[in-house]
Structure formats: structure tokens, C-alpha cells
Design a protein around this motif. Sequence first.
Motif, PDB file in Angstrom:
ATOM      1  N   TYR A 110       6.692   2.072  -4.185  1.00  0.00           N
ATOM      2  CA  TYR A 110       6.707   2.415  -2.220  1.00  0.00           C
ATOM      3  C   TYR A 110       7.357   3.718  -2.173  1.00  0.00           C
ATOM      4  N   MET A 133      -0.098  -0.372   3.536  1.00  0.00           N
ATOM      5  CA  MET A 133       0.078  -1.371   3.681  1.00  0.00           C
ATOM      6  C   MET A 133       1.346  -2.806   2.110  1.00  0.00           C
ATOM      7  N   ILE A 134       3.078  -1.423   3.221  1.00  0.00           N
ATOM      8  CA  ILE A 134       4.301  -1.852   2.334  1.00  0.00           C
ATOM      9  C   ILE A 134       3.912  -3.323   2.886  1.00  0.00           C
ATOM     10  N   PRO A 135       4.878  -4.452   1.818  1.00  0.00           N
ATOM     11  CA  PRO A 135       5.190  -5.875   1.812  1.00  0.00           C
ATOM     12  C   PRO A 135       7.020  -5.206   2.631  1.00  0.00           C
ATOM     13  N   ASP A 136       7.112  -6.383   3.902  1.00  0.00           N
ATOM     14  CA  ASP A 136       7.993  -6.034   4.592  1.00  0.00           C
ATOM     15  C   ASP A 136       9.282  -5.670   3.732  1.00  0.00           C
ATOM     16  N   CYS A 137       9.328  -6.989   2.148  1.00  0.00           N
ATOM     17  CA  CYS A 137      10.836  -7.023   2.289  1.00  0.00           C
ATOM     18  C   CYS A 137      11.348  -5.630   1.360  1.00  0.00           C
ATOM     19  N   TYR A 138      10.016  -4.518   0.937  1.00  0.00           N
ATOM     20  CA  TYR A 138      10.249  -3.345   0.383  1.00  0.00           C
ATOM     21  C   TYR A 138      10.290  -2.221   1.977  1.00  0.00           C
ATOM     22  N   ALA A 139      10.064  -2.941   3.168  1.00  0.00           N
ATOM     23  CA  ALA A 139       9.692  -1.746   4.117  1.00  0.00           C
ATOM     24  C   ALA A 139      10.906  -0.598   5.001  1.00  0.00           C
ATOM     25  N   ASP A 164       8.150  -1.880  -8.613  1.00  0.00           N
ATOM     26  CA  ASP A 164       7.501  -2.047  -6.971  1.00  0.00           C
ATOM     27  C   ASP A 164       7.999  -0.931  -6.260  1.00  0.00           C
ATOM     28  N   GLU A 170       4.580   1.564   6.857  1.00  0.00           N
ATOM     29  CA  GLU A 170       4.982   0.840   6.151  1.00  0.00           C
ATOM     30  C   GLU A 170       3.986  -0.127   5.915  1.00  0.00           C
ATOM     31  N   GLN A 171       2.936  -0.103   7.552  1.00  0.00           N
ATOM     32  CA  GLN A 171       2.291  -0.545   7.743  1.00  0.00           C
ATOM     33  C   GLN A 171      -0.090  -0.030   7.461  1.00  0.00           C
TER      34      GLN A 171
END
Length: 265
Positions: free
Chosen positions: A125, A62-68, A121, A58-59
Motif C-alpha cells: 500500500y 481502495m486501501i483498507p482503513d486499517c492501513y490508511a 501488505d 486511499e479511497q
Amino acid sequence: MACTCNSGFRYLKGRPVPCPICNKDGKVINKASLVKIEGISEETREVVKIEEPPKTIEQILMIPDCYADKRYSRTVINSMLRGLTADRLFDKLDSLILNTRNGQIRQENCFFFAPQKFDLDLWAYTFLKESYEHGKSVLPYISLDVLWGIWLLTNDTPNIKPEVKESLDYMSESLNLTWYDLLLGDILVLKLPAVYNNKTLTILMSLVTQRVLHNKPTYLISYWKSAVVKKSTGGAFIFKEDENYGMNQFTIYEHLGFLDERKRV
């Protein structure tokens, strides 16, 4: 010296390369365990051991935390389709995930739209994670605004305000992406935001035309349905008029059922 790779992969120009030190079998390592690296002590200036967590997928993407911790699910989508068992858009999205798991990538340009409640989205991801995990060259999911900024930096455009140039440099450093990475990455998913203009569409088509030459697919997730995009300046030119016409243009896949039902209420 301890290994400093990113979760078992060295992420080079959009391509995940298995680390020869700690990931010899080529599998993705996505653990929260700490790794030791060497650093310089600020007090003594001596080499010391520093512990820091490895980067997760995820890092790296660059996947947002809300989608991790979320994954796209057709079962959830079906529950929102009010009894429909087939849908051209979601069938296509399913097939792309299945194909990337099987190592099958073919050149195509696809335009995706569904009402915001379907959250495409999340599919983007999930698709990027699946592709990365199966060894594809994957690039972060970015909007056409960011694409425009990368193009400006690559072409050394004059007359950019200093504060804008500073922001663009920061963005480029954070993403670690160049225009050439976007040209050659196996998987590229872009976002057509709510606000855009003819310039951003022109840059999009310049990129897509070059990716076609390298046999690379491009997927565009839109805030607006195709009928709205076609009415904007330059919007009609990004779409195929026929399946056998315009290899550098986009084939439309969209779900409008929810919007149509709302109009009838």
C-alpha cells in the motif's frame, strides 16, 4: 458547475490524470475539505448544490482503513531483523520505493515473501501511494482470486452460476477494473493468497507474459514461501531458474530468517 474530480486527479483506466480545473500544477490534492457538486433534489427535481468530501488517495486506490494512515518503515523492519543491516528482500523493497520516487520503472517480475509479522501488505500500500503520488499509472492491490474473476468476466465464460456472475459483476463495478487495465498499468502488485490452484497460476502467467510485452513490471506478494509454492501443481513454473532465463517468470526475494530461527528453538 463545480469540479467533480477525485482529489485533484481524474483516475482513468489506472492512470492518474491531473484535473485541468482544480489541479493545474499536477500535484495530488488530499484534503478533507468539502467540495460542492450539482445534484437533483428528490423532492423538487431541481438542480441543487450538494456538499460531499473529495475522495482521498486511499479511497481511490481502495486501501483498507486499517492501513490508511500507516507507512512502511525500514527502521521498524530493522528492529525486527535482530541486528541485521542488510537483507535481500527488504533492500529490494526499499529500492523500489526509491526508484518510483525518482521516476524509474523497469520491467521485472518479483516474488516477495516474509513471515506474517513483517506485514508486506503495508509495503504494498505504501508503494502504491508513492507511485500514485509521483504520477504513475497505479492499480489497486488485488489477490489472484479477484484476478481470476476479472478474467472470467473479460472472456465471457459460459456456464457461470447466476449468483457467481452477480458477485463478479458487483466486484467489477466496485473495482472499476478490466483485464486491459491490468495489462497496461505501470504498477501492478498482486497477492498470492493462502488458497489457490493451478488455474489461478495459469491466469497469472498469462497476464504477466502480456505485461512483459508492454515492458511493465509485476510484483507478487505471497502468503507462502517459494518452496511451498513450488510443490503445488504448476507452482514451479512461475519462477526463474536463472537470472538470465525466463523474462516472464518471477525472481524470488524472501526473508526466511524468522522461520529458520523458530525451527531451531
